[in-house]
Design a protein around this motif. Structure first.
Motif, mmCIF file in Angstrom:
data_model
loop_
_atom_site.group_PDB
_atom_site.id
_atom_site.type_symbol
_atom_site.label_atom_id
_atom_site.label_comp_id
_atom_site.label_asym_id
_atom_site.label_seq_id
_atom_site.Cartn_x
_atom_site.Cartn_y
_atom_site.Cartn_z
ATOM 1 N N ASN A 254 0.820 -1.161 -0.122
ATOM 2 C CA ASN A 254 0.041 0.100 0.109
ATOM 3 C C ASN A 254 0.880 1.333 -0.048
ATOM 4 O O ASN A 254 0.478 2.258 -0.636
ATOM 5 N N GLN B 53 2.598 0.046 -5.230
ATOM 6 C CA GLN B 53 1.817 0.500 -6.185
ATOM 7 C C GLN B 53 2.464 0.523 -7.655
ATOM 8 O O GLN B 53 2.464 1.536 -8.177
ATOM 9 N N ARG C 28 -3.061 5.270 -7.210
ATOM 10 C CA ARG C 28 -2.338 5.875 -6.160
ATOM 11 C C ARG C 28 -0.749 6.097 -6.594
ATOM 12 O O ARG C 28 -0.081 6.578 -5.696
ATOM 13 N N ASN C 29 -0.518 5.959 -7.792
ATOM 14 C CA ASN C 29 0.874 6.191 -8.309
ATOM 15 C C ASN C 29 0.646 6.734 -9.374
ATOM 16 O O ASN C 29 0.930 6.298 -10.699
#
Length: 690
Positions: free
Chosen positions: A301, A305, A541-542
């Motif tokens: 997490n 990612q 998330r990246n």
């Protein structure tokens, strides 16, 4: 009327044909895990009161790999792994504390057992007499070194991170050597092994808590010691071993923190996160099992990612450094694979075998040269330069950590050896109901005892993961009734099964096992098809980047690679040491530079990915090695646009990802994607362009 009769006859004939093609001898079901109400009668599994095994590792040597896995093992044998004893100063027998027979010497820490752990298993898997003989020389010296109190190995042990001032020897190297002994015993049944390990653990039992596992490495990695205790207990049943196991667990670093890890060293995480699940076998506390899953997700997490099954920690993960250009040690890759393989047995969960494949197929192959004569300390999903320069602080390591070098470094140079041998050993496992599970697909042959004691040999042929067809032929002297489990990866929808050419109705749930229970006869054939489709994974998330998958394979931009040969000694990492006779001309290092554009964003639309990507299937390589740009049997054609502002940055690294979607004015180009494992330079997490 005639037409109606004809139609009815046609329908009846169709039903009959379907019936004839169904194997009515087989009872087929989809199961998440095997039932553990019974215990395998033929292979050593967990002894009460330990939690029952879901799957049990077969003795080393039971599985003979073929196809590209065998080719990779042969490259290891003929390359760095097989010849490291002639290169590494840490493996020089002269004045080596591991080879003196009494623990004295001027060097002797983790390097010898690290190498021997994979080197010995390589010999057993390939049935290579020369490797087995050399392994035996080292193990004989370990036997010889055992002191009257039970301790063995180096009497004074180096530690790179903490001096324990002689209070207790560093137990970390011995943990690895125990695994070497375990493999050796499984292959040879040498009667010295069980009393040797028993005596050592008797000594461990006398070490007070305040002196046990206090050095950094041994404290983090106590789970490896724990695993060996259970290995011995399952063979001797001595109850005091369970008391020692509890003692080791309580003195090992706490890998059960809800939102934190004891440290952020990439290899420790990949190796040690399984410790709570290992102790779960004794505690039966579901919190211990849950903690291992939680640790896996904590690191991913925060820093995982990215495609490829790993996470970007360089050597140590740092806040704010989570781009796909952050790398992982080769040590971390092979330790993650080993953890996944062990956890597949402990939990029975398909998840772990899927992750093992993700690392093995996508991240690990590009960490070594195609001839396996040099390796890279750090490898990343987005890596467009592999040179000898210092890239800190862009990466956490300060030094020439991105080039291919056979002399670098103390850890990965030796520890890489376990990756493919362990993979080969876990391709099949025994089940509690006296059957077998096909855990990691690949060409191989396994001989095992099943059912009511029948010996069976299963021959598997496949080019998986580059092909979706898997064929298994049963060879047995007489009919044998036993269950056969086939892992259905979580990515696979609509898997199909046939037996002896007849379609079999089966559910084949993704992320579960298809269990076939029947009486098997000689030359029966099972065929499994795992349909592969192109899919796109978004990494919201990246930077909202995207990666392209085809079945278990992840695809990277094909970047032309320009190799520059270097002097291995001149460009080695600072802690590297080599024997005086080591010839760098025979073991060259390489820098790799991009000779084509790498800064492409991916053109995507909202339609089905299959309509915007074209899979090109090529012939299988004649040398049976599919992990080079020239030999890959699969490519994907896609569309991309150059992102002019995305460049190599001030640290000499691929610039951090721009936020997607990226608006660009460049023209749309045809680009080629290749399997990630074949791309030693690569862009795998793509910006998405408009």
């Amino acid at each position: 009327m005639k037409n109606s009769v004809g139609f009815i006859c046609l329908v009846l004939l169709s039903f009959l044909l379907i019936y004839w093609r169904v194997d009515n001898n087989a009872k087929i079901s989809s199961v998440a895990r095997p039932s553990t109400l019974t215990t395998n009668a033929f292979y050593i599994s967990n002894k009460a009161p330990l939690q029952s095994s879901n799957f049990t590792k077969l003795p080393i040597g039971a599985i003979t790999p073929g196809g590209w896995v065998k080719k990779y093992l042969e490259l290891q044998r003929d390359g760095l792994t097989g010849h490291l004893g002639e290169i590494s100063a840490w493996l020089d027998k002269k004045n080596n504390a591991w080879f003196s027979g009494n623990g004295t010497g001027d060097h002797g820490w983790e390097e010898v057992p690290y190498w021997l752990k994979g080197y010995g298993d390589l010999g057993y898997v390939l049935h290579d007499d020369a490797i087995i003989k050399e392994t035996r020389l080292w193990l004989d010296k370990a036997f010889e070194s055992q002191q009257p109190n039970g301790y063995f190995g180096p009497a004074i042990v180096e530690s790179q991170h903490q001096d324990n001032k002689g209070a207790t020897p560093d137990l970390w190297p011995n943990m690895i050597m125990l695994w070497c002994m375990q493999s050796y015993y499984e292959y040879t049944q040498d009667a010295r092994v069980i009393p040797f390990i028993t005596k050592y653990f008797k000594w461990q039992s006398t070490v007070p808590d305040e002196k046990l596992l206090k050095i950094y490495w041994e404290n983090s990695r106590g789970g490896d010691n724990l695993y060996s205790i259970y290995w011995l207990y399952n063979r001797t049943g001595e109850s005091w071993l369970l008391d020692l196991a509890e003692k080791i667990h309580r003195n090992t670093a706490n890998w059960m923190q809800k939102d934190n890890l004891p440290n952020w060293h990439n290899v420790n995480i990949a190796q040690c996160f399984r410790e709570p699940a290992t102790y779960y076998l004794q505690s039966k506390n579901p919190d211990h099992l849950a903690a291992t899953y939680n640790d896996f997700h904590i690191i991913r997490n925060l820093y995982g990612q990215v495609p490829g099954g790993m996470f970007g920690a360089d050597e140590n993960a740092r806040k704010g450094y989570d781009d796909p250009r952050q790398a992982v040690e080769t040590c971390g890759m092979v330790e993650q694979m080993a953890s996944d393989e062990i956890l597949a047995g402990i939990t029975g969960d398909v998840f772990w075998a899927d992750n093992c494949e993700d690392v093995a197929f996508n991240t690990y192959p590009a960490a070594v040269m195609p001839d396996f004569k040099a390796l890279r300390y750090l490898t990343a999903p987005n890596m467009v330069l592999s040179d000898s320069k210092n890239h800190a602080p862009g990466i956490q390591n300060d030094g020439p950590f991105l080039m291919m070098n056979p002399f670098s470094s103390r850890c990965c140079q030796h520890n890489h050896a376990q990756g493919w041998p362990y993979y080969a050993e876990y391709m099949w496992m025994a089940t509690p109901d006296n059957g077998l599970v096909d855990m990691l697909y690949g060409t191989n042959e396994v001989t095992a005892t099943v059912g009511s004691g029948e010996k069976v040999t299963l021959k598997q042929e496949t080019n998986y993961p580059f092909d979706e067809h898997i064929k298994i032929q049963v060879n047995v002297a007489k009919g044998a009734s036993f269950p056969l489990y086939l892992r259905i990866p979580a990515w696979c929808n609509n898997a199909t099964l046939s037996i002896n050419g007849k379609v079999v109705k089966s559910e084949n749930k993704p992320g579960a096992y298809t269990r076939i229970e029947r009486t098997w006869n000689d030359k029966d054939v099972v065929e499994l098809v795992l349909p592969m489709e192109v899919s796109v994974k978004k990494w919201e998330r990246n930077k909202n980047s995207a990666s392209v998958n085809y079945g278990p394979l992840i695809f990277s931009l094909k970047i032309k690679e320009d190799y520059k040969q270097m002097d291995s000694k001149a460009s080695a990492i600072g802690d590297s040491k080599w024997q005086a006779s080591a010839d760098p001309s025979k073991w060259p290092s390489f820098e790799i530079y991009p000779a084509s554009n790498w800064n492409y964003g991916l053109v995507l639309n909202n339609s089905n990915p299959a309509t915007q990507f074209k899979v090109v299937k090529k012939s299988w390589p004649a040398n049976n090695f599919p992990f080079t740009l020239e030999s890959v049997p699969l490519e994907i054609k896609a569309k991309g646009k150059i992102i002019e502002d995305w460049k190599i940055d001030q640290y000499g690294l691929c610039g951090v990802l721009p936020q997607s979607p990226v608006k660009v004015n460049s023209k749309e180009d045809d680009i080629t994607l290749v399997p990630m494992g074949a791309a030693r330079l690569r862009i795998t997490a793509f910006p998405v362009v408009e």
